[in-house]
Write a protein that holds these residues in place. Sequence first.
Motif, PDB file in Angstrom:
ATOM      1  N   LEU A   1       0.517  -1.384   0.162  1.00  0.00           N
ATOM      2  CA  LEU A   1       0.315  -0.269  -0.084  1.00  0.00           C
ATOM      3  C   LEU A   1       0.690   0.776   0.214  1.00  0.00           C
ATOM      4  O   LEU A   1       0.163   2.818  -0.599  1.00  0.00           O
ATOM      5  N   ARG A   2       1.380   0.871   0.132  1.00  0.00           N
ATOM      6  CA  ARG A   2       3.406   1.794  -0.416  1.00  0.00           C
ATOM      7  C   ARG A   2       2.930   3.450  -0.953  1.00  0.00           C
ATOM      8  O   ARG A   2       2.402   2.312  -2.467  1.00  0.00           O
ATOM      9  N   ASP A   3       2.492   4.484  -1.158  1.00  0.00           N
ATOM     10  CA  ASP A   3       2.887   5.501  -2.197  1.00  0.00           C
ATOM     11  C   ASP A   3       1.684   4.862  -3.318  1.00  0.00           C
ATOM     12  O   ASP A   3       1.424   5.745  -4.083  1.00  0.00           O
ATOM     13  N   VAL A   4       0.247   4.361  -2.747  1.00  0.00           N
ATOM     14  CA  VAL A   4      -0.937   4.294  -3.158  1.00  0.00           C
ATOM     15  C   VAL A   4      -1.385   5.423  -2.410  1.00  0.00           C
ATOM     16  O   VAL A   4      -1.977   5.637  -1.436  1.00  0.00           O
ATOM     17  N   PRO A   5      -1.639   6.877  -3.760  1.00  0.00           N
ATOM     18  CA  PRO A   5      -2.898   7.078  -2.933  1.00  0.00           C
ATOM     19  C   PRO A   5      -3.981   7.539  -2.491  1.00  0.00           C
ATOM     20  O   PRO A   5      -4.536   6.145  -3.159  1.00  0.00           O
ATOM     21  N   GLN A   6      -4.681   7.989  -1.719  1.00  0.00           N
ATOM     22  CA  GLN A   6      -5.719   8.017  -1.493  1.00  0.00           C
ATOM     23  C   GLN A   6      -6.407   8.778  -2.509  1.00  0.00           C
ATOM     24  O   GLN A   6      -7.839  10.327  -2.994  1.00  0.00           O
ATOM     25  N   GLU A   7      -7.641   8.106  -4.016  1.00  0.00           N
ATOM     26  CA  GLU A   7      -7.837   8.851  -4.885  1.00  0.00           C
ATOM     27  C   GLU A   7      -9.098   8.565  -5.348  1.00  0.00           C
ATOM     28  O   GLU A   7      -9.298   9.510  -6.035  1.00  0.00           O
ATOM     29  N   GLU A   8     -10.269   7.460  -4.716  1.00  0.00           N
ATOM     30  CA  GLU A   8     -11.382   7.424  -4.669  1.00  0.00           C
ATOM     31  C   GLU A   8     -11.727   8.082  -4.287  1.00  0.00           C
ATOM     32  O   GLU A   8     -11.890   7.981  -2.770  1.00  0.00           O
ATOM     33  N   PRO A   9     -12.850   9.376  -4.775  1.00  0.00           N
ATOM     34  CA  PRO A   9     -13.100  10.471  -4.213  1.00  0.00           C
ATOM     35  C   PRO A   9     -14.440  10.024  -3.148  1.00  0.00           C
ATOM     36  O   PRO A   9     -14.781  10.300  -1.904  1.00  0.00           O
ATOM     37  N   GLU A  10     -14.558   9.144  -3.735  1.00  0.00           N
ATOM     38  CA  GLU A  10     -16.142   7.493  -2.422  1.00  0.00           C
ATOM     39  C   GLU A  10     -15.234   7.236  -0.762  1.00  0.00           C
ATOM     40  O   GLU A  10     -16.211   7.316  -0.164  1.00  0.00           O
ATOM     41  N   ASP A  11     -14.307   7.338  -1.059  1.00  0.00           N
ATOM     42  CA  ASP A  11     -13.145   6.653   0.232  1.00  0.00           C
ATOM     43  C   ASP A  11     -13.269   8.050   0.495  1.00  0.00           C
ATOM     44  O   ASP A  11     -13.085   9.186   1.259  1.00  0.00           O
ATOM     45  N   SER A  12     -14.037   7.452   2.136  1.00  0.00           N
ATOM     46  CA  SER A  12     -14.625   8.078   3.298  1.00  0.00           C
ATOM     47  C   SER A  12     -12.735   8.912   4.064  1.00  0.00           C
ATOM     48  O   SER A  12     -12.908  10.675   3.677  1.00  0.00           O
TER      49      SER A  12
ATOM     50  N   LEU B   1      -1.884   5.038   1.351  1.00  0.00           N
ATOM     51  CA  LEU B   1      -2.652   4.250   2.187  1.00  0.00           C
ATOM     52  C   LEU B   1      -1.903   2.939   2.877  1.00  0.00           C
ATOM     53  O   LEU B   1      -2.513   2.721   4.064  1.00  0.00           O
ATOM     54  N   TYR B   2      -0.548   3.383   2.886  1.00  0.00           N
ATOM     55  CA  TYR B   2       0.084   2.287   4.295  1.00  0.00           C
ATOM     56  C   TYR B   2       0.121   3.143   5.139  1.00  0.00           C
ATOM     57  O   TYR B   2      -0.154   2.212   6.420  1.00  0.00           O
TER      58      TYR B   2
ATOM     59  N   VAL C   1      -5.753  -3.787  -5.149  1.00  0.00           N
ATOM     60  CA  VAL C   1      -3.983  -3.785  -5.650  1.00  0.00           C
ATOM     61  C   VAL C   1      -3.317  -4.863  -5.557  1.00  0.00           C
ATOM     62  O   VAL C   1      -2.596  -5.163  -6.890  1.00  0.00           O
ATOM     63  N   ILE C   2      -3.895  -5.721  -4.966  1.00  0.00           N
ATOM     64  CA  ILE C   2      -3.041  -7.463  -5.615  1.00  0.00           C
ATOM     65  C   ILE C   2      -4.712  -8.709  -6.228  1.00  0.00           C
ATOM     66  O   ILE C   2      -3.885  -9.268  -6.563  1.00  0.00           O
TER      67      ILE C   2
END
Lengths: 134, 134
Positions: free
Chosen positions: B37-48, B58-59, B129-130
């Motif tokens: 999850l390292r360097d995976v951004p919080q990109e989805e607008p529906e994610d709280s 995300l990490y 991701v996986i």
Amino acid sequence: MQSAEPKNQKSCLVATLSRYTSAVRNMEHTIMLPSLLRDVPQEEPEDSFAAEGNNKDLYEYFLMLKSVRNVVESGLMPPDERKALSVPLETLEDSDPETLFHFHLTGLFSVLNNLTTSSHMLTRRYKEVIGLSN
Amino acid sequence: MQSAEPKNQKSCLVATLSRYTSAVRNMEHTIMLPSLLRDVPQEEPEDSFAAEGNNKDLYEYFLMLKSVRNVVESGLMPPDERKALSVPLETLEDSDPETLFHFHLTGLFSVLNNLTTSSHMLTRRYKEVIGLSN
């Protein structure tokens, strides 16, 4: 007695809630005639509830302590009273969620500990009113 | 599923704490390799958690959710982080104790519910991701 508890136990939220409900139960058990507290002012400076800067008499304070206990015991979400506080809530809502969690948890510990102390104080004051203080 | 719970159960603080620790436990059970999850951004607008306006990847978010869970489970009083909030705390401390109790209880419910949703979201994002999303 509290100082004999392990640190973990003392600061656990569930234990804090439990200590508060126990203090109010003891207060209710002792105060058989709550109306005797009507018009009795919060006059002693060492009373934690006197320091809170409100104008309730001890009867009103007794009702408030029971009301909070009912929320604690029922677990029912209280109405959103945040608008009663003149705090810029946007600041809170923009905060990091971990900081916000610690803020509210610490605040809840603090207010519950104060209300527990108030319940003990009110029980003692009632005993003085009816001449049972020792 | 939550809608099948009685109202009392849904809003009980202990149940809210329990739902959160359960969501984090499930998240930890699923996320076997958190470093993915390292360097995976919080990109989805529906994610709280994306809506909370912070720059964690995300990490880091995973570590934060576990850190909060540790406080919930241990019951240890967190360090006083109120100074991290730019809120005029005198306003809070001058408030009626019942109002203050409702304020912190409501706030704690709200932040825990948001963090529970975030734990579920993060679990789902990891599966994406996986390549396990369905």
